[in-house]
Design a protein around this motif. Structure first.
Motif, PDB file in Angstrom:
ATOM      1  N   LEU A  53      13.671   3.458  -2.636  1.00  0.00           N
ATOM      2  CA  LEU A  53      12.716   3.705  -2.825  1.00  0.00           C
ATOM      3  C   LEU A  53      12.433   5.315  -2.019  1.00  0.00           C
ATOM      4  O   LEU A  53      12.817   6.543  -2.377  1.00  0.00           O
ATOM      5  CB  LEU A  53      11.515   3.735  -3.886  1.00  0.00           C
ATOM      6  CG  LEU A  53      11.258   2.487  -4.657  1.00  0.00           C
ATOM      7  CD1 LEU A  53      10.711   1.776  -5.489  1.00  0.00           C
ATOM      8  CD2 LEU A  53      11.773   3.214  -6.201  1.00  0.00           C
ATOM      9  N   HIS A  54      12.694   4.940  -0.966  1.00  0.00           N
ATOM     10  CA  HIS A  54      12.681   6.169  -0.049  1.00  0.00           C
ATOM     11  C   HIS A  54      13.468   6.849  -0.312  1.00  0.00           C
ATOM     12  O   HIS A  54      12.791   8.288  -0.041  1.00  0.00           O
ATOM     13  CB  HIS A  54      12.174   5.590   1.254  1.00  0.00           C
ATOM     14  CG  HIS A  54      11.868   6.621   2.493  1.00  0.00           C
ATOM     15  ND1 HIS A  54      12.670   7.712   3.290  1.00  0.00           N
ATOM     16  CD2 HIS A  54      10.417   6.942   3.075  1.00  0.00           C
ATOM     17  CE1 HIS A  54      11.971   8.358   4.172  1.00  0.00           C
ATOM     18  NE2 HIS A  54      10.939   7.719   4.083  1.00  0.00           N
ATOM     19  N   GLN A  93       2.822  -2.074   2.409  1.00  0.00           N
ATOM     20  CA  GLN A  93       3.484  -2.640   4.285  1.00  0.00           C
ATOM     21  C   GLN A  93       4.731  -1.774   5.234  1.00  0.00           C
ATOM     22  O   GLN A  93       5.037  -1.053   5.735  1.00  0.00           O
ATOM     23  CB  GLN A  93       3.354  -3.640   4.808  1.00  0.00           C
ATOM     24  CG  GLN A  93       3.206  -3.645   6.737  1.00  0.00           C
ATOM     25  CD  GLN A  93       2.095  -2.232   6.828  1.00  0.00           C
ATOM     26  OE1 GLN A  93       0.480  -3.541   6.659  1.00  0.00           O
ATOM     27  NE2 GLN A  93       2.387  -1.826   7.806  1.00  0.00           N
ATOM     28  N   GLU A  94       6.091  -1.751   4.006  1.00  0.00           N
ATOM     29  CA  GLU A  94       6.818  -1.628   4.400  1.00  0.00           C
ATOM     30  C   GLU A  94       7.307  -0.243   4.078  1.00  0.00           C
ATOM     31  O   GLU A  94       8.192   0.147   4.847  1.00  0.00           O
ATOM     32  CB  GLU A  94       8.409  -2.207   3.338  1.00  0.00           C
ATOM     33  CG  GLU A  94       8.421  -4.025   3.519  1.00  0.00           C
ATOM     34  CD  GLU A  94       8.332  -4.442   5.131  1.00  0.00           C
ATOM     35  OE1 GLU A  94       9.296  -3.361   5.766  1.00  0.00           O
ATOM     36  OE2 GLU A  94       8.693  -4.929   5.716  1.00  0.00           O
ATOM     37  N   PHE A  95       6.857  -0.046   3.264  1.00  0.00           N
ATOM     38  CA  PHE A  95       6.789   2.032   2.895  1.00  0.00           C
ATOM     39  C   PHE A  95       6.511   2.761   4.267  1.00  0.00           C
ATOM     40  O   PHE A  95       6.587   3.467   4.318  1.00  0.00           O
ATOM     41  CB  PHE A  95       6.591   1.897   1.123  1.00  0.00           C
ATOM     42  CG  PHE A  95       6.865   3.602   0.949  1.00  0.00           C
ATOM     43  CD1 PHE A  95       8.284   3.737   0.383  1.00  0.00           C
ATOM     44  CD2 PHE A  95       5.639   4.454   0.703  1.00  0.00           C
ATOM     45  CE1 PHE A  95       8.106   4.829  -0.260  1.00  0.00           C
ATOM     46  CE2 PHE A  95       6.616   5.432   0.400  1.00  0.00           C
ATOM     47  CZ  PHE A  95       7.358   6.087  -0.598  1.00  0.00           C
ATOM     48  N   ILE A  96       5.227   2.109   4.458  1.00  0.00           N
ATOM     49  CA  ILE A  96       4.004   2.879   5.350  1.00  0.00           C
ATOM     50  C   ILE A  96       4.495   3.140   6.657  1.00  0.00           C
ATOM     51  O   ILE A  96       4.818   3.612   7.190  1.00  0.00           O
ATOM     52  CB  ILE A  96       2.393   2.198   5.485  1.00  0.00           C
ATOM     53  CG1 ILE A  96       1.770   2.600   3.692  1.00  0.00           C
ATOM     54  CG2 ILE A  96       2.046   3.255   6.720  1.00  0.00           C
ATOM     55  CD1 ILE A  96       0.630   2.257   3.726  1.00  0.00           C
ATOM     56  N   ASN A  97       5.914   1.254   6.392  1.00  0.00           N
ATOM     57  CA  ASN A  97       6.133   1.425   7.614  1.00  0.00           C
ATOM     58  C   ASN A  97       7.497   2.384   7.986  1.00  0.00           C
ATOM     59  O   ASN A  97       8.127   3.132   9.331  1.00  0.00           O
ATOM     60  CB  ASN A  97       6.818  -0.136   8.490  1.00  0.00           C
ATOM     61  CG  ASN A  97       6.190  -0.968   8.555  1.00  0.00           C
ATOM     62  OD1 ASN A  97       5.038  -0.968   8.974  1.00  0.00           O
ATOM     63  ND2 ASN A  97       5.743  -2.033   8.286  1.00  0.00           N
ATOM     64  N   LEU A 124       6.273  11.539   4.016  1.00  0.00           N
ATOM     65  CA  LEU A 124       6.856  12.366   2.179  1.00  0.00           C
ATOM     66  C   LEU A 124       6.215  11.899   1.346  1.00  0.00           C
ATOM     67  O   LEU A 124       5.907  13.477   1.289  1.00  0.00           O
ATOM     68  CB  LEU A 124       8.066  10.969   2.705  1.00  0.00           C
ATOM     69  CG  LEU A 124       8.876  11.692   1.513  1.00  0.00           C
ATOM     70  CD1 LEU A 124       9.471  12.579   1.807  1.00  0.00           C
ATOM     71  CD2 LEU A 124       9.877   9.808   1.012  1.00  0.00           C
ATOM     72  N   LEU A 125       5.145  11.841   1.342  1.00  0.00           N
ATOM     73  CA  LEU A 125       4.657  11.836  -0.210  1.00  0.00           C
ATOM     74  C   LEU A 125       3.498  12.842   0.391  1.00  0.00           C
ATOM     75  O   LEU A 125       3.081  13.958  -1.044  1.00  0.00           O
ATOM     76  CB  LEU A 125       3.661  10.972  -0.744  1.00  0.00           C
ATOM     77  CG  LEU A 125       4.296   9.195  -1.396  1.00  0.00           C
ATOM     78  CD1 LEU A 125       3.557   7.972  -1.349  1.00  0.00           C
ATOM     79  CD2 LEU A 125       5.261   9.941  -2.684  1.00  0.00           C
ATOM     80  N   THR A 126       2.920  13.341   1.217  1.00  0.00           N
ATOM     81  CA  THR A 126       2.020  14.269   1.273  1.00  0.00           C
ATOM     82  C   THR A 126       2.703  15.524   1.179  1.00  0.00           C
ATOM     83  O   THR A 126       2.175  16.428   1.121  1.00  0.00           O
ATOM     84  CB  THR A 126       1.017  13.586   2.527  1.00  0.00           C
ATOM     85  OG1 THR A 126       2.221  13.839   3.995  1.00  0.00           O
ATOM     86  CG2 THR A 126      -0.030  13.559   2.197  1.00  0.00           C
ATOM     87  N   VAL A 173      -2.747   7.216  -4.057  1.00  0.00           N
ATOM     88  CA  VAL A 173      -3.805   6.508  -4.367  1.00  0.00           C
ATOM     89  C   VAL A 173      -3.906   4.896  -3.489  1.00  0.00           C
ATOM     90  O   VAL A 173      -4.738   3.897  -3.216  1.00  0.00           O
ATOM     91  CB  VAL A 173      -4.759   6.883  -5.541  1.00  0.00           C
ATOM     92  CG1 VAL A 173      -5.714   5.850  -5.957  1.00  0.00           C
ATOM     93  CG2 VAL A 173      -4.962   8.125  -5.497  1.00  0.00           C
ATOM     94  N   GLU A 174      -2.720   4.328  -4.216  1.00  0.00           N
ATOM     95  CA  GLU A 174      -2.564   3.062  -4.596  1.00  0.00           C
ATOM     96  C   GLU A 174      -1.779   2.214  -3.319  1.00  0.00           C
ATOM     97  O   GLU A 174      -2.319   1.586  -2.618  1.00  0.00           O
ATOM     98  CB  GLU A 174      -1.418   2.377  -5.486  1.00  0.00           C
ATOM     99  CG  GLU A 174      -1.755   2.524  -6.599  1.00  0.00           C
ATOM    100  CD  GLU A 174      -2.735   1.539  -7.421  1.00  0.00           C
ATOM    101  OE1 GLU A 174      -3.216   0.811  -6.779  1.00  0.00           O
ATOM    102  OE2 GLU A 174      -3.200   1.657  -8.913  1.00  0.00           O
ATOM    103  N   LEU A 175      -1.727   2.928  -2.565  1.00  0.00           N
ATOM    104  CA  LEU A 175      -0.871   3.058  -0.746  1.00  0.00           C
ATOM    105  C   LEU A 175      -1.944   2.808   0.108  1.00  0.00           C
ATOM    106  O   LEU A 175      -2.158   2.212   1.005  1.00  0.00           O
ATOM    107  CB  LEU A 175      -0.125   3.543  -0.514  1.00  0.00           C
ATOM    108  CG  LEU A 175       1.544   3.685  -0.925  1.00  0.00           C
ATOM    109  CD1 LEU A 175       2.521   4.698  -0.694  1.00  0.00           C
ATOM    110  CD2 LEU A 175       2.360   2.523  -0.311  1.00  0.00           C
ATOM    111  N   MET A 176      -3.155   4.108   0.027  1.00  0.00           N
ATOM    112  CA  MET A 176      -4.369   4.545   0.380  1.00  0.00           C
ATOM    113  C   MET A 176      -5.216   3.062   0.388  1.00  0.00           C
ATOM    114  O   MET A 176      -6.162   2.991   1.106  1.00  0.00           O
ATOM    115  CB  MET A 176      -4.683   5.850   0.438  1.00  0.00           C
ATOM    116  CG  MET A 176      -3.825   7.013   0.762  1.00  0.00           C
ATOM    117  SD  MET A 176      -3.164   7.033   2.596  1.00  0.00           S
ATOM    118  CE  MET A 176      -4.865   6.689   3.384  1.00  0.00           C
TER     119      MET A 176
END
Length: 744
Positions: A101-102, A131-135, A141-143, A176-179
Motif C-alpha cells: 500500500l505504501h 505499526q508496520e505502515f508507520i515503520n 508520506l501522508l502529510t 486519523v486512524e493511524l494517529m
C-alpha cells in the motif's frame, strides 16, 4: 420418536480441550478449510500448516485475519480472541501489505492510488498493520500528500473533482486512524500541514467527510500538544468555525463545538477571557441555542457532552473573580459598595458636604450598610475577603441591583424595615448563595470525560450565571420568610435555610428547564411547604417504623431482600453493559461490551464497532474470563488505569466511575462505567460473585425502599391497630393438661 442408545462399549463424545478452537479458513479461489487450531502452538506454525495445505510457499509472508468487517490481523497477543466457529482468512502479512500500500499510494495511476488509499483507510484501524505502515514512515508520506496534494492535482480537480475529494477523504481518514493508536507524537507536524488542514475547514464545507476529519485532526492537535495549540489558534478563527454550527448536520456541529472547546480548554488563563469575548461577539451562544438545542431533532450523547463541556468552561471563567479577595483600600471596589447603597437608599436626602456633617454621613452609611445586611457595618469590604466566593458575590449583587432594580430595592427595604427579627440580611445571604451556586455548578473544576449533563437554560442568556443568581436570591428571601428564620443567629438560620434553598434549586434543575423563566416557574411550585411534604413522604418509613417489633421484623426480612438485590445485580450483569474506551478523540472512541454468562461462571467481553441497541450475544464477544480466576475488584485510585499519567486520570468524576478486575498474577480488566448507576450495579454484582458484601449507595437505597414496601405489605392487616413496644407476656402454665383436642 425412536430413542437411539449408544452401544455399551462405545465412548461418549467429550468436548474439545479449552486450547483447541475449531475454525474455518478462507483463501481466494479455494474452498474454505475446516481445521482445529491448537492455541498452545506458535502462530507461525499454524500459518505454515495452513499454507502447506494449499501448497503456498514462503509462509512467513502470510498471516491470518478475521473475515468479518474488522479485518483485524491475528497476532500472538490477540489470538485468544478467536472463538469456536470463527471464520478466518489467510492473507498477506501486515508488513507486506503495508509495503504494497505504501508503494501503491505513490502510483501515477489515479485509479490505483484511489483504491490503495481506500484500503489504507480501512486497514489503519488495525494496530498491527498501523505499526508496520508507520515503520515505513507512512505518516510522513501522508502529510506530504496533504501538504502538496492541492497543488499537485489542481488541474485534475476541474475534471476529476469527485475523485480528488474521495482521495483526500481517504487520506485524512487513514491519518486519523493511524494517529489514534498513539504510536506517533503529535508534536512532529509542520506549520504547512496545519495550514492545509485549517484551510480544508473553509474550502470543503460542502464535503462532510473531509470537513469532519479536518475538524477531528485540529481538535486532536490542540488537545495533545501545547505547541500545536498555538499554531492551530493562529490558523483557525472562531469566525471560520461558526458557519458550520448553522448547518443541519449534527455530527459536523459536534466536531465544531469540540474544536472550540479544545481551544478554550488549552488557552492560557490570560487569553481565555479574551476568547470568551470573541465568542460573545460572534453570538456563539444564540447560534447554538437556535441551530442545536432548539433544532427539530434529538440531541445525541456526544453533542450533549460537548455542550456540557462548553457550559463548564464558560462557568469556569468565573473562577478568577470567585478566588479574588476584595482589597479594602481599593477605591474602585469600594465604589461598587457605594453604588449598592445609592441604588437602595437613593430617595433619602444626602447630607451637606460641610465639615460638620462628616460624622453624620459616616453614621448614615453605617446605618445603611446594616440595612443592606453586611456583617461589618463600618467597612463592608471586609465581608468579601473570604474565598470562595470573593469578589464574585459583589459582582452578583451589583448585577441584581442594576438589572433587577425593583426587586433589589423591595428586598432590601422590606427586610430593613422589619421589626420582628425575621429580616433576611441581603449582603450575608448573597455571599452564602453565591458560594452555594458555585458548588452546584462546580465552578473551577475540569469537565468530566463522561458527563452529558448540560442545562439548556444556561444557553438562553449572555449573563446566565448572574440571572441564575437573581432568581435564586429572590427564592432565598421568599424561603427565609416562609421558614420565619431570624437574623439574630444567622449561622444557624443560614444552615437550615440554605439546605432548603439548595434542595429547591437542585430539584428544579433535575427537570432540565428550557429557559430561565421556566426555571423560575418550577421554583414557585417548590415552596418550603412543598419541600416539607416531599421530605415527609420520603422519610415516612424511617420515622414511622422505629418501634422494636418493626426493627425486629426488618432484621428478619433483610437477608431475603439482600438476596433479591443480589439476584437483580447478577441478572443485570447477565444482560451486560456497553462501556466506552476513552482516549484523546472522544468521538472516535471504540466501544466494548461485557456480560456474565447465565450460569454466573464466566465473564464474556469484546470490542464493538458502535454502541449496541440491545443485548450483545455471548458468541459475538471474543474474550472470556472465568469468575473463579478473579482475585479482587478494586475501585477509584486503586485501579491500574487510574494510576497512569494524564489529565483524564486526574478527573474526579472519572475516578468515581472507575473499577478494575484483577486476575492471575498481573492480569486486569479495566472499566469506566457510563454512569454512577451502572458503576454501583457492576461493583455490587462482582462483589456478590466473590461472596463479598454489596456496599454501594444504590444497594443501601434499594434495601431501604424494598424493606419499606415489604413491611407496609405485611402491616396492611394491622391497620389502625396499635403495635406494642414490648411482646405480650407469656401466660402461666395450666393447672393440668387433662384436655384433648378432638380432630374429628
Amino acid at each position: 420418536c425412536p430413542i437411539l442408545l449408544a452401544p455399551k462399549n462405545s465412548s461418549v463424545a467429550m468436548p474439545p480441550p479449552a486450547d483447541i478452537v475449531k475454525v474455518a479458513i478462507e483463501w481466494p479461489g479455494a474452498f474454505p478449510k475446516l481445521m482445529e487450531i491448537d492455541q498452545k502452538k506458535p502462530l507461525s506454525s499454524i500459518i505454515k500448516e495452513v499454507c502447506d495445505g494449499w501448497s503456498l510457499a514462503n509462509h512467513d509472508q502470510f498471516a491470518l485475519q478475521h473475515a468479518d468487517s474488522s479485518n483485524f490481523y491475528i497476532t500472538e497477543k490477540n489470538r485468544n480472541e478467536i472463538k469456536n466457529g470463527a471464520i478466518l482468512r489467510l492473507t498477506t502479512s501486515p508488513a507486506q501489505n503495508a509495503q504494497q500500500l505504501h508503494e501503491k499510494i505513490q502510483s501515477s495511476s489515479m485509479d490505483a492510488k484511489l483504491e490503495a488509499l481506500k484500503d489504507l483507510a480501512n486497514y489503519s484501524r488495525d494496530v498491527t498493520f498501523a505499526q508496520e505502515f508507520i515503520n515505513l514512515d507512512g505518516i510522513s508520506l501522508l502529510t506530504q500528500m496533504v501538504e502538496s496534494g492541492t497543488e499537485r492535482y489542481q488541474k485534475l480537480q476541474k475534471i476529476m473533482k469527485p475523485c480528488f475529494g474521495d482521495m483526500l477523504s481517504f487520506t485524512l481518514t487513514a491519518f486519523v486512524e493511524l494517529m489514534d493508536h498513539g504510536i506517533v507524537s503529535w508534536d512532529t507536524f509542520s506549520v504547512a500541514f496545519i495550514k492545509k488542514i485549517a484551510s480544508y475547514v473553509n474550502k470543503f464545507a460542502s464535503d462532510i467527510s473531509i470537513l469532519q476529519r479536518s475538524l477531528a485532526i485540529l481538535e486532536s492537535m490542540v488537545l495533545n500538544s501545547h505547541d500545536l495549540y498555538q499554531k492551530v489558534a493562529q490558523e483557525i478563527t472562531i469566525g471560520q468555525l461558526i458557519p458550520h454550527l448553522q448547518g443541519t448536520d449534527q455530527e459536523i456541529q459536534t466536531y465544531t463545538i469540540a474544536v472550540i472547546n479544545a481551544l478554550f480548554l488549552k488557552a492560557p488563563d490570560d487569553k481565555r477571557q479574551e476568547m470568551a469575548n470573541i465568542l460573545a461577539q460572534k453570538q456563539l451562544r444564540s447560534i447554538i441555542l437556535t441551530h442545536v438545542i432548539r433544532a427539530q431533532r434529538a440531541i445525541n450523547n456526544e453533542m450533549a457532552h460537548q455542550l456540557y463541556v462548553l457550559q463548564v468552561l464558560t462557568f469556569n471563567l468565573l473562577e478568577d473573580r470567585m478566588m479574588t479577595k476584595m482589597d479594602p483600600q481599593d477605591q474602585a471596589q469600594r465604589d461598587i459598595i457605594f453604588e449598592l447603597r445609592r441604588i437602595a437608599f437613593d430617595a433619602e436626602s444626602e447630607p451637606n458636604n460641610s465639615s460638620g456633617s462628616i460624622e453624620k454621613r459616616k453614621s448614615m452609611y453605617t446605618r445603611d450598610y446594616k440595612k443592606l445586611g453586611f456583617i461589618n457595618h463600618v467597612n463592608p469590604a471586609m465581608d468579601f475577603t473570604q474565598t470562595p466566593p470573593g469578589m464574585l458575590a459583589l459582582d452578583n449583587m451589583l448585577y441584581f441591583a442594576k438589572h433587577h432594580q425593583d426587586a433589589y430595592i423591595r428586598i432590601v427595604l422590606e427586610n430593613s424595615s422589619r421589626e420582628d427579627k425575621h429580616e433576611c440580611p441581603f449582603g450575608r445571604s448573597s455571599i452564602e448563595l453565591t458560594k452555594m451556586l458555585c458548588e452546584i455548578l462546580k465552578v473551577g473544576e475540569l469537565p468530566s470525560e463522561t458527563c452529558n449533563d448540560f442545562h439548556p437554560m444556561f444557553f438562553t442568556h449572555d449573563r446566565s450565571f448572574e440571572e441564575f443568581f437573581c432568581i435564586c436570591i429572590q427564592l432565598l428571601n421568599k424561603t427565609w420568610k416562609e421558614m420565619r428564620a431570624t437574623s439574630e443567629d444567622f449561622n444557624k438560620a443560614r444552615k437550615t435555610v440554605m439546605q432548603v434553598v439548595k434542595e429547591q434549586i437542585m430539584r428544579a434543575l433535575t427537570t432540565k428547564p428550557s429557559s430561565l423563566d421556566q426555571f423560575k416557574s418550577k421554583l414557585q411550585n417548590l415552596s418550603y411547604t412543598e419541600i416539607l411534604k416531599i421530605r415527609q413522604s420520603e422519610r415516612m418509613n424511617q420515622e414511622d417504623f422505629q418501634s422494636r417489633p418493626i426493627l425486629e421484623l426488618k432484621e428478619k426480612i433483610q437477608p431475603e431482600i439482600l438476596e433479591l438485590i443480589k439476584q437483580q445485580r447478577l441478572n443485570r450483569l447477565v444482560e451486560g453493559t456497553c462501556f466506552r474506551k476513552l482516549n484523546s478523540r472522544r468521538r472516535q472512541d471504540k466501544f466494548w461490551y461485557c456480560r456474565l454468562s447465565p450460569n454466573h461462571k464466566v465473564l464474556h467481553y469484546g470490542d464493538l464497532e458502535e454502541s449496541p441497541q440491545g443485548e450483545v450475544p455471548h458468541d459475538s464477544l471474543q474474550d472470556k474470563l472465568p469468575v473463579a480466576d478473579i482475585k479482587a475488584v478494586v475501585t477509584g485510585k486503586d485501579c491500574p488505569h487510574m494510576k497512569e499519567k494524564g489529565a483524564l486520570k486526574q478527573n474526579k468524576e472519572v475516578l468515581e466511575l472507575a473499577f478494575s478486575i484483577l486476575y492471575d498474577s498481573s492480569g486486569q480488566l479495566n472499566f469506566i462505567a457510563p454512569d454512577k448507576h451502572e458503576y454501583c450495579v457492576w461493583t455490587d454484582g462482582l462483589n456478590a460473585l466473590l461472596g463479598k458484601d454489596m456496599l454501594s449507595d444504590l444497594t443501601r437505597n434499594d434495601l431501604d425502599t424494598l424493606l419499606s414496601m415489604e413491611i407496609k405489605l405485611r402491616l396492611l392487616d394491622l391497620e389502625n391497630i396499635q403495635i406494642p413496644d414490648a411482646p405480650p407476656p407469656i401466660p402461666k402454665e395450666p393447672s393440668n393438661y387433662d384436655f384433648v383436642y378432638d380432630c374429628n
